[in-house]
Write a protein that holds these residues in place. Structure first.
Motif, short mmCIF file in Angstrom:
data_model
loop_
_atom_site.label_atom_id
_atom_site.label_comp_id
_atom_site.label_asym_id
_atom_site.label_seq_id
_atom_site.Cartn_x
_atom_site.Cartn_y
_atom_site.Cartn_z
N GLN A 59 0.83 -1.20 0.00
CA GLN A 59 0.00 0.00 0.00
C GLN A 59 0.87 1.26 0.00
N SER A 62 2.45 2.03 -3.35
CA SER A 62 1.48 2.52 -4.34
C SER A 62 0.95 3.90 -3.98
N GLN A 64 -0.96 4.53 -1.57
CA GLN A 64 -2.25 4.35 -0.91
C GLN A 64 -2.01 4.13 0.57
N ASN A 66 -4.66 3.86 3.31
CA ASN A 66 -5.97 3.88 3.96
C ASN A 66 -5.96 3.20 5.32
#
Length: 141
Positions: A59, A62, A64, A66
């Motif tokens: 994550q 990338s 990202q 969350n």
């Protein structure tokens, strides 16, 4: 009459000894089953912990962030704290904080120092060795 008494006493003694031996064997089998169950639970928690680290890294790479894998990582760490001793759970808990910090910096693209990443990775391998030792697995050279 004496031989009847000896026969009855011998039979009763055999029943008592046999029952005691069966009870000991049942207790031993129960202990082995509990140890096997604990080992399987630890193995599952350790696997989830390591899987969450890898997914958190993916994550972060990338961009990202969350935090879903961070939550899973904290949950796996809590399970490890319940199942394993402090010599395993302490380093696992400490590593979580370093991983989350490093992955946050990676995701933010603020320029993470390679030494920080290398240190976190070294600590991850140390925790893996603790997991192996706790499970009774031989570490490979």
């Amino acid at each position: 009459m004496g031989s009847v008494v000896v026969g009855v006493i011998g039979t009763l003694l055999g029943v008592v000894i046999g029952g005691a031996l069966q009870q000991m064997q049942a207790a031993r089998n129960h202990k082995w089953q509990r140890e096997d169950s604990l080992s399987k639970a630890k193995q599952s928690a350790y696997s989830e912990y390591l899987r969450s680290i890898s997914a958190s890294y993916a994550q972060a790479m990338s961009g990202q962030r969350n935090r879903s894998e961070d939550a899973r990582l904290h949950a796996a760490t809590a399970e490890i704290e319940v199942l394993a001793g402090r010599e395993v759970s302490g380093p696992a808990r400490d590593l979580v904080n370093a991983i989350i910090e490093a992955h946050s910096m990676i995701a933010a693209r603020t320029g993470v120092d390679e030494a920080v990443v290398a240190e976190v990775d070294r600590r991850r391998y140390e925790v893996i060795e603790l997991f192996k030792a706790d499970l009774g697995l031989q570490a490979r050279p």
